[in-house]
Write a protein that holds these residues in place. Structure first.
Motif, PDB file in Angstrom:
ATOM      1  N   ARG A  37    -110.316 -33.893 -35.757  1.00  0.00           N
ATOM      2  CA  ARG A  37    -110.450 -32.931 -36.865  1.00  0.00           C
ATOM      3  C   ARG A  37    -109.102 -32.680 -37.536  1.00  0.00           C
ATOM      4  NH1 ARG A  37    -114.997 -33.687 -33.755  1.00  0.00           N
ATOM      5  NH2 ARG A  37    -116.501 -31.993 -33.956  1.00  0.00           N
ATOM      6  N   CYS A  38    -109.174 -32.326 -38.811  1.00  0.00           N
ATOM      7  CA  CYS A  38    -107.933 -32.007 -39.515  1.00  0.00           C
ATOM      8  C   CYS A  38    -108.229 -31.056 -40.660  1.00  0.00           C
ATOM      9  CB  CYS A  38    -107.293 -33.281 -40.050  1.00  0.00           C
ATOM     10  SG  CYS A  38    -105.668 -32.975 -40.745  1.00  0.00           S
ATOM     11  N   ASN A  39    -107.235 -30.258 -41.001  1.00  0.00           N
ATOM     12  CA  ASN A  39    -107.392 -29.339 -42.132  1.00  0.00           C
ATOM     13  C   ASN A  39    -106.854 -29.947 -43.429  1.00  0.00           C
ATOM     14  OD1 ASN A  39    -104.786 -29.297 -41.197  1.00  0.00           O
ATOM     15  ND2 ASN A  39    -104.490 -27.097 -41.461  1.00  0.00           N
ATOM     16  N   LEU A  40    -106.343 -31.181 -43.385  1.00  0.00           N
ATOM     17  CA  LEU A  40    -105.950 -31.882 -44.618  1.00  0.00           C
ATOM     18  C   LEU A  40    -106.809 -33.138 -44.765  1.00  0.00           C
ATOM     19  CD1 LEU A  40    -102.030 -31.685 -44.520  1.00  0.00           C
ATOM     20  CD2 LEU A  40    -103.653 -30.104 -45.586  1.00  0.00           C
ATOM     21  N   ARG A  41    -106.718 -33.748 -45.910  1.00  0.00           N
ATOM     22  CA  ARG A  41    -107.460 -34.991 -46.172  1.00  0.00           C
ATOM     23  C   ARG A  41    -106.507 -35.991 -46.816  1.00  0.00           C
ATOM     24  NH1 ARG A  41    -110.065 -32.472 -43.457  1.00  0.00           N
ATOM     25  NH2 ARG A  41    -112.158 -31.625 -43.716  1.00  0.00           N
ATOM     26  N   CYS A  42    -105.468 -36.363 -46.087  1.00  0.00           N
ATOM     27  CA  CYS A  42    -104.489 -37.277 -46.688  1.00  0.00           C
ATOM     28  C   CYS A  42    -105.192 -38.554 -47.119  1.00  0.00           C
ATOM     29  CB  CYS A  42    -103.390 -37.595 -45.690  1.00  0.00           C
ATOM     30  SG  CYS A  42    -102.532 -36.110 -45.156  1.00  0.00           S
ATOM     31  N   ARG A  43    -104.892 -38.969 -48.314  1.00  0.00           N
ATOM     32  CA  ARG A  43    -105.681 -40.066 -48.887  1.00  0.00           C
ATOM     33  C   ARG A  43    -105.459 -41.377 -48.135  1.00  0.00           C
ATOM     34  NH1 ARG A  43    -103.045 -41.272 -54.787  1.00  0.00           N
ATOM     35  NH2 ARG A  43    -102.935 -39.031 -55.081  1.00  0.00           N
ATOM     36  N   TYR A  44    -104.322 -41.504 -47.407  1.00  0.00           N
ATOM     37  CA  TYR A  44    -104.061 -42.748 -46.675  1.00  0.00           C
ATOM     38  C   TYR A  44    -104.631 -42.706 -45.262  1.00  0.00           C
ATOM     39  CZ  TYR A  44    -100.210 -39.662 -45.375  1.00  0.00           C
ATOM     40  OH  TYR A  44     -99.474 -38.576 -44.979  1.00  0.00           O
ATOM     41  N   CYS A  45    -105.213 -41.593 -44.884  1.00  0.00           N
ATOM     42  CA  CYS A  45    -105.678 -41.418 -43.507  1.00  0.00           C
ATOM     43  C   CYS A  45    -107.155 -41.052 -43.456  1.00  0.00           C
ATOM     44  CB  CYS A  45    -104.838 -40.329 -42.850  1.00  0.00           C
ATOM     45  SG  CYS A  45    -105.368 -39.878 -41.189  1.00  0.00           S
ATOM     46  N   MET A  46    -107.525 -40.069 -44.257  1.00  0.00           N
ATOM     47  CA  MET A  46    -108.861 -39.493 -44.160  1.00  0.00           C
ATOM     48  C   MET A  46    -109.397 -39.227 -45.561  1.00  0.00           C
ATOM     49  SD  MET A  46    -109.619 -36.102 -41.922  1.00  0.00           S
ATOM     50  CE  MET A  46    -108.775 -36.473 -40.420  1.00  0.00           C
ATOM     51  N   PRO A  47    -109.672 -40.293 -46.311  1.00  0.00           N
ATOM     52  CA  PRO A  47    -110.125 -40.058 -47.684  1.00  0.00           C
ATOM     53  C   PRO A  47    -111.386 -39.188 -47.717  1.00  0.00           C
ATOM     54  CG  PRO A  47    -109.833 -42.410 -47.247  1.00  0.00           C
ATOM     55  CD  PRO A  47    -109.646 -41.705 -45.947  1.00  0.00           C
ATOM     56  N   GLY A  84    -103.274 -36.195 -33.447  1.00  0.00           N
ATOM     57  CA  GLY A  84    -104.669 -35.984 -33.810  1.00  0.00           C
ATOM     58  C   GLY A  84    -105.063 -37.001 -34.879  1.00  0.00           C
ATOM     59  N   GLY A  85    -105.931 -36.599 -35.705  1.00  0.00           N
ATOM     60  CA  GLY A  85    -106.254 -35.361 -36.335  1.00  0.00           C
ATOM     61  C   GLY A  85    -105.039 -34.412 -36.346  1.00  0.00           C
ATOM     62  N   GLU A  86    -105.323 -33.197 -36.629  1.00  0.00           N
ATOM     63  CA  GLU A  86    -104.243 -32.218 -36.582  1.00  0.00           C
ATOM     64  C   GLU A  86    -104.325 -31.488 -35.239  1.00  0.00           C
ATOM     65  OE1 GLU A  86    -101.475 -31.555 -37.893  1.00  0.00           O
ATOM     66  OE2 GLU A  86    -101.274 -29.811 -36.620  1.00  0.00           O
ATOM     67  N   THR A 113     -97.439 -33.305 -36.097  1.00  0.00           N
ATOM     68  CA  THR A 113     -98.261 -32.312 -36.800  1.00  0.00           C
ATOM     69  C   THR A 113     -98.046 -32.414 -38.298  1.00  0.00           C
ATOM     70  OG1 THR A 113     -98.541 -29.929 -37.156  1.00  0.00           O
ATOM     71  CG2 THR A 113     -96.413 -30.617 -36.324  1.00  0.00           C
ATOM     72  N   ASN A 114     -99.052 -31.976 -39.036  1.00  0.00           N
ATOM     73  CA  ASN A 114     -98.859 -31.921 -40.492  1.00  0.00           C
ATOM     74  C   ASN A 114     -98.076 -30.672 -40.901  1.00  0.00           C
ATOM     75  OD1 ASN A 114    -100.731 -29.751 -40.650  1.00  0.00           O
ATOM     76  ND2 ASN A 114    -102.449 -31.144 -41.047  1.00  0.00           N
ATOM     77  N   GLY A 115     -97.803 -29.796 -39.969  1.00  0.00           N
ATOM     78  CA  GLY A 115     -96.917 -28.664 -40.225  1.00  0.00           C
ATOM     79  C   GLY A 115     -97.581 -27.450 -40.841  1.00  0.00           C
TER      80      GLY A 115
HETATM   81 FE1  SF4 Z   1    -104.745 -35.010 -41.199  1.00  0.00          FE
HETATM   82 FE2  SF4 Z   1    -102.498 -36.090 -40.298  1.00  0.00          FE
HETATM   83 FE3  SF4 Z   1    -104.471 -37.651 -41.220  1.00  0.00          FE
HETATM   84 FE4  SF4 Z   1    -103.121 -36.149 -42.923  1.00  0.00          FE
HETATM   85  S1  SF4 Z   1    -102.274 -37.822 -41.673  1.00  0.00           S
HETATM   86  S2  SF4 Z   1    -105.366 -36.328 -42.830  1.00  0.00           S
HETATM   87  S3  SF4 Z   1    -102.667 -34.378 -41.748  1.00  0.00           S
HETATM   88  S4  SF4 Z   1    -104.546 -36.390 -39.440  1.00  0.00           S
END
Ligand code: SF4
Ligand code: SAM
Length: 345
Positions: A37-47, A84-86, A113-115
């Motif tokens: 799980r994550c609270n962000l949706r980085c386009r290169y990771c979790m579109p 993670g995820g975060e 962490t994404n910080g």
């Molecule tokens: Fe989340 Fe990290 Fe992936 Fe960004 S890079 S979507 S912060 S798990």
């Protein structure tokens, strides 16, 4: 693909022998994803368009994570990175870290962490025993940050970075993924942070991990080019000798800067021959190479009642078959289908 568990052999004496693979690489570093799980949706990771979470019953419990880490530490793992995820979205993480901190043999507990939540937890994390923090930040421009991650949280991340510096964590690193036309103009401002603060800023080549990320050969800038661009703009970068067991980054120093610049080049200069790392995914699979989708299921035998001694033997046999490297996997273009957020980077 999921391998069958290796056969258990109770006769093998395993305790206190270093953990090595069949290429005589000593394995001392475990990266463990505590959640997908994550609270962000980085386009290169979790579109945004492409994901569904793993069912929560498939995610390792903290007790299972602790058992796996304890068995690995008995076998020679000295550094564990929680990712993670975060990792900070998983409730109770600090309690897990406190328990890990008591494991015999473990020298470093690291967090990637994404910080975004780090400011809230920084003190507790330090007290619990986290020694190294890596924060992912690809830009210093709030609008670009929001367009990459889908969230307007740059300021929160920046405040977290200042807070961990103020608290005096032994090592703080920033990780930036460089994507052509998206973040490559941000490298200069990020690099300048290493002049102003005792932070190592590391640039990572954009990798094709996960089926649905917008990767193409053109979107990746090789590390040598990133370094050359920085050198043209900022002056000579002095190579820094790496100590044994140092991570995969090639490190450089700008004259007078308290922080280092690092370049992580999984695609342009693979570092397989010195790879000392293992990964455990959020759903309890041992992943021996980032770019190999072959995984060994640890969770199922654990849930079927495998005891601690058997677990150690199981892990020792499993890691022995770590592949020589992704260049030897017969792939023309490295990639893997599992999402980065469940593998942990
Ligand atoms: Fe989340 Fe990290 Fe992936 Fe960004 S890079 S979507 S912060 S798990
Ligand atoms: N959420 C945490 C974070 O962002 O730091 C930890 C997990 S994240 C998957 C771990 C690292 O993987 C981050 O530094 C992130 O930038 C990196 N990463 C994710 N997708 C990537 C990709 N396609 N190529 C290169 N690095 C990637």
């Amino acid at each position: 693909m999921t391998f069958l568990p290796p056969e258990h052999d109770k006769s093998t004496a395993v305790v206190n022998m270093p953990l090595t693979d069949s290429f005589s690489r000593k394995l001392t570093y475990l990266r463990l994803s505590v959640t997908d799980r994550c609270n962000l949706r980085c386009r290169y990771c979790m579109p945004q368009s492409s994901f569904s979470w793993m069912p929560s019953e498939n995610i390792l419990s903290f007790e299972e994570i602790h058992r796996i880490c304890r068995a690995f530490c008995k076998s020679g793992i000295r550094k564990i990175r929680l990712t993670g995820g975060e990792p900070l979205v998983r409730r109770g993480l600090v309690g897990l870290i406190q328990k890990l901190n008591r494991l015999e043999g473990l020298e470093e507990i690291c967090l990637t962490t994404n910080g975004t939540l780090l400011g809230e937890y920084a003190e507790e994390l330090m007290d619990a025993g986290v020694t190294h923090i890596n924060i992912s930040l690809d830009t210093m421009v709030p609008d670009t940050y929001a367009s990459i991650t889908g969230a307007d949280m740059f300021q929160k991340v920046w405040d977290s970075i200042l807070k961990v510096l103020e608290l005096g964590f032994p090592q703080v690193k920033l990780n930036a993924v460089v994507i052509k036309g998206v973040t490559d103009s941000d490298i200069y401002e990020l690099a300048r942070l290493a002049i102003e603060y005792p932070i190592d800023v590391r640039f990572i080549e954009f990798m094709p991990v996960g089926d649905s990320i917008p990767w193409s050969p053109d979107s990746m800038i090789p590390s040598d080019e990133i370094r050359n661009r920085l050198e043209r703009e900022m002056g000579h970068l002095e190579p820094v000798k790496r100590h044994a067991g140092a991570g995969p980054a090639s490190l450089y120093r700008l004259k007078g800067a308290p922080g280092l610049l690092g370049f992580i080049s999984p695609l342009s200069h693979h570092f397989c021959s010195t790879c000392n790392r293992l990964r455990v995914t959020a759903d309890g699979k041992l992943r021996l190479c980032l770019f190999s989708d072959s995984e060994i299921d640890i969770k199922t035998p654990l849930r079927q009642g495998m005891g601690d001694v058997e677990l150690e033997q199981f892990l020792r046999k499993a890691v022995a078959v770590k592949p020589e490297g992704y260049h030897a996997l017969g792939k023309e273009q490295v990639s893997c289908s599992k999402r980065m957020s469940s593998i942990g980077g």
